[in-house]
Structure formats: C-alpha cells, structure tokens
Design an enzyme around this catalytic site. Structure first.
Site, mmCIF file in Angstrom:
data_model
loop_
_atom_site.group_PDB
_atom_site.id
_atom_site.type_symbol
_atom_site.label_atom_id
_atom_site.label_comp_id
_atom_site.label_asym_id
_atom_site.label_seq_id
_atom_site.Cartn_x
_atom_site.Cartn_y
_atom_site.Cartn_z
ATOM 1 C CG HIS A 13 -5.093 0.401 -3.501
ATOM 2 N ND1 HIS A 13 -4.384 0.341 -2.325
ATOM 3 C CD2 HIS A 13 -6.055 -0.554 -3.399
ATOM 4 C CE1 HIS A 13 -4.910 -0.590 -1.534
ATOM 5 N NE2 HIS A 13 -5.914 -1.157 -2.179
ATOM 6 C CE LYS A 42 -5.976 -0.642 5.152
ATOM 7 N NZ LYS A 42 -7.290 -0.908 4.512
ATOM 8 N NE ARG A 92 -3.515 -2.213 2.867
ATOM 9 C CZ ARG A 92 -3.233 -3.327 3.503
ATOM 10 N NH1 ARG A 92 -2.038 -3.499 4.046
ATOM 11 N NH2 ARG A 92 -4.138 -4.295 3.620
ATOM 12 C CG HIS A 120 -6.120 -8.811 1.835
ATOM 13 N ND1 HIS A 120 -6.440 -9.246 0.565
ATOM 14 C CD2 HIS A 120 -5.942 -7.460 1.741
ATOM 15 C CE1 HIS A 120 -6.448 -8.216 -0.257
ATOM 16 N NE2 HIS A 120 -6.154 -7.125 0.430
ATOM 17 N NE ARG A 135 -3.217 -3.718 -1.152
ATOM 18 C CZ ARG A 135 -2.614 -4.476 -0.238
ATOM 19 N NH1 ARG A 135 -1.298 -4.563 -0.228
ATOM 20 N NH2 ARG A 135 -3.319 -5.142 0.657
ATOM 21 C CE1 TYR A 143 -6.677 -7.549 -6.612
ATOM 22 C CE2 TYR A 143 -6.741 -8.554 -4.443
ATOM 23 C CZ TYR A 143 -6.531 -7.457 -5.247
ATOM 24 O OH TYR A 143 -6.184 -6.268 -4.676
#
Length: 335
Positions: free
Chosen positions: A254, A183, A159, A280, A257, A289
C-alpha cells in the site's frame, strides 16, 4: 490484562443468525470481497463473545450495553484504531437490522465513534523507487516475477488484493492496459506504462509458462508450484527487496500505492484523475494526498491569471517583492 481475540474462544462457535444474515447481505447485496467480509465477521465475533460473556440477550442489547462493549475492548488493550473499526462494524450491523425490521430501533444510532486524525500516507521518493527496482535481479525466475510485481504496483497504484486477483483475461498488453476489479465490485481500466509493461511481458513469456505446468491456472502471478500468489507472499517479497535495497522504514504494497498517487500529483496530474486511477468512490478519500504534496496547490495558484500578470510586470521575470512582515504572501518558486 490479556487481549481477547475471537480466534481464542469464539471463532469455532456458530455465528448468531442475525450476524449470518448481515454477512449474506454484505456478500450478495453490497458485493464486498471475502477479505472485507472476513473483517466484519472478526469484529462481530467480538460482540458475540461479549454478549456470551455477560449473559445478555441480543434482543435486549441497548445503548448502555454497547458502551459497555467499547469499554470492555479498551480494557483488553485494543488500540484506538482497532476500537474505531470494531465500533464502525457494530454500527453498520445494527443499522442493517433496523432497516430489515429485525429490530424496531437502532441501539447503536447514538453510539459516538470519535474521529481519529487522518495519518498522512508514507511515500517513497522517486530515487527510492529506482533503488528498489534496481535491487531486484531479473536473472532468476523469482526475481523476474518480483520485478514485474513491483513495477506494476508502482505504475498502476493497484491494491495488493487487486493485484493477486488479476487474471490473464484482464490484461490487454497490445493497448497497454489492464482491467482492475476493485472494492465493491467496481471495475476500472488502468493504463500500464512502458517500463512496467516490459517487465510484465518478460515475466509472462519466460517465467509463468514454466511454472504453470498444466495450463489451467488463470491467475497472472504464480508461485513456483504454479499456484496463485497470495497477498501475504507479495508483502513478504516486497519487504525482502526493500531490505536488500537499503530502504529505511517499512515498505509494503500500500505504500507503493501511496507513492503512485503522490508522484502523479507531483508531475501535474489533477486530483480527479488520481481518484479514478485509484478507484476511490469519494474524492474526499483522495484529498489526503494534497497534504502530502502541498506544492501542487502553490503551482496551481502560480498559474492563475494574476500570477501571470505579476510575472509580466516584474523585471526579467523575477517575482515582485512582498512585504517582509507577511511571509505567508511569498509566491512560490518558479522552478
């Protein structure tokens, strides 16, 4: 009717004590980044502006008032995506107040948040990535830095917030990897491919020492004044080079990404590996995806033992015929 922004009226007002307590919880207990916390503050300032506008007391806010708040935002031109984000923040806020017993019950518990259709990620082709990288000249210091940034974004799926937070101590170029702080305080090691490592080493050895005049800045990517590069600056530089490369559509960090993840699947990576590399928390987030690259599933089915048996039974390895009236049964290409 003009859209109300917190910055117009309430950004200088002190946050309500309940909001301040919630913000401290997000920082201290949930470990959210300042960027994420700022987004919550932005959305809850909208609620604070609505409460002040209607003269309501926070203690008396109920389901009807929160529905009115949603309508108030819609009347002022908030798109569905923005409205859903604000309502999600409001639900989290009141759930927290209930858990810490500030409120006896949650007025947002039955606040319906309609689900939006998940948009498929926009990705670049491998040829587009090549054009983008080739459009960045490495003769200039800025070009060499930008080439390293684009290479690293595409090679690791970082990111942009993770990229600008990279510190020199996070790099292990001997082993060809970097430490990513993602994150929620989650940390993961990411491999760096040979091409990206070469671009990164070129920047670190020839450009960064020139810009880091006093040697005290630990950020990997700097501007020409020796200060850490911002997220906005990365976005602007990428947009500039995409335009130079003649790429259609918007190219943003992004999107690289998304491209990283999609190209991994196209080259045979499994979904769990992509989840770990992207950082994730849930495999469900990564599953989007699979809609971008359905050929992956057709290839996987073709590797099933039954698929191998059919190939052995077919003359010259050709795919056996299927009933013409059932095109859905047509096996995938062997390419």
């Amino acid at each position: 009717m003009s859209r109300v922004k917190p910055s117009d009226r309430s950004s200088h007002e002190r946050l309500h004590p309940w909001v301040e307590r919630f913000v401290e919880y997000l920082r201290a207990e949930r470990g959210y980044s300042e960027h994420t916390v700022a987004a919550y503050v932005h959305d809850l300032r909208l609620l604070q502006a609505y409460v002040a506008h209607h003269g309501d007391a926070w203690e008396h806010l109920g389901y009807a008032e929160l529905v009115g708040f949603a309508g108030w935002l819609a009347e002022r031109g908030y798109r569905l995506s923005s409205l859903l984000r604000v309502l999600s923040a409001v639900r989290s806020f009141f759930r927290f107040l209930t858990e810490v017993r500030v409120l006896p019950e949650n007025p947002a518990a039955f606040l319906a948040v309609p689900r939006r259709d998940r948009r498929l990620p926009e990705v670049l082709s491998e040829a587009d990535v090549d054009r983008l990288l080739e459009a960045i000249p490495t003769q200039s210091p800025v070009g060499r830095r930008d080439r390293a940034i684009v290479s690293l974004l595409y090679a690791t799926g970082l990111r942009v917030s993770e990229l600008v937070r990279l510190r020199l101590d996070d790099l292990d170029l001997t082993e060809g990897r970097l430490l990513c702080r993602g994150k929620g305080g989650r940390v993961r090691w990411l491999p760096i491919g040979r091409a990206a490592r070469a671009d990164l080493e070129a920047y670190l050895t020839t450009v960064r020492p020139r810009w880091c005049r006093f040697g005290r800045e630990s950020a990997v990517f700097l501007n020409r004044r020796g200060r850490p590069l911002s997220r906005v600056a990365v976005w602007q530089r990428l947009k500039h080079w995409a335009r130079r490369a003649g790429l259609a559509g918007s190219v943003y960090p992004h999107r690289l990404r998304h491209t990283f993840a999609t190209h991994l699947l196209q080259r045979g990576a499994d979904l769990r590996t992509v989840q770990v590399l992207l950082g994730h928390a849930s495999l469900g987030t990564t599953e989007v995806y699979t809609h971008v690259h359905p050929q992956r599933f057709r290839t996987a089915l073709d590797r099933h033992p039954l698929g191998s048996w059919l190939r052995r039974k077919s003359p010259a390895g050709d795919t056996p015929p299927r009933p013409a009236e059932d095109p859905a049964c047509t096996p995938p290409s062997e390419d």
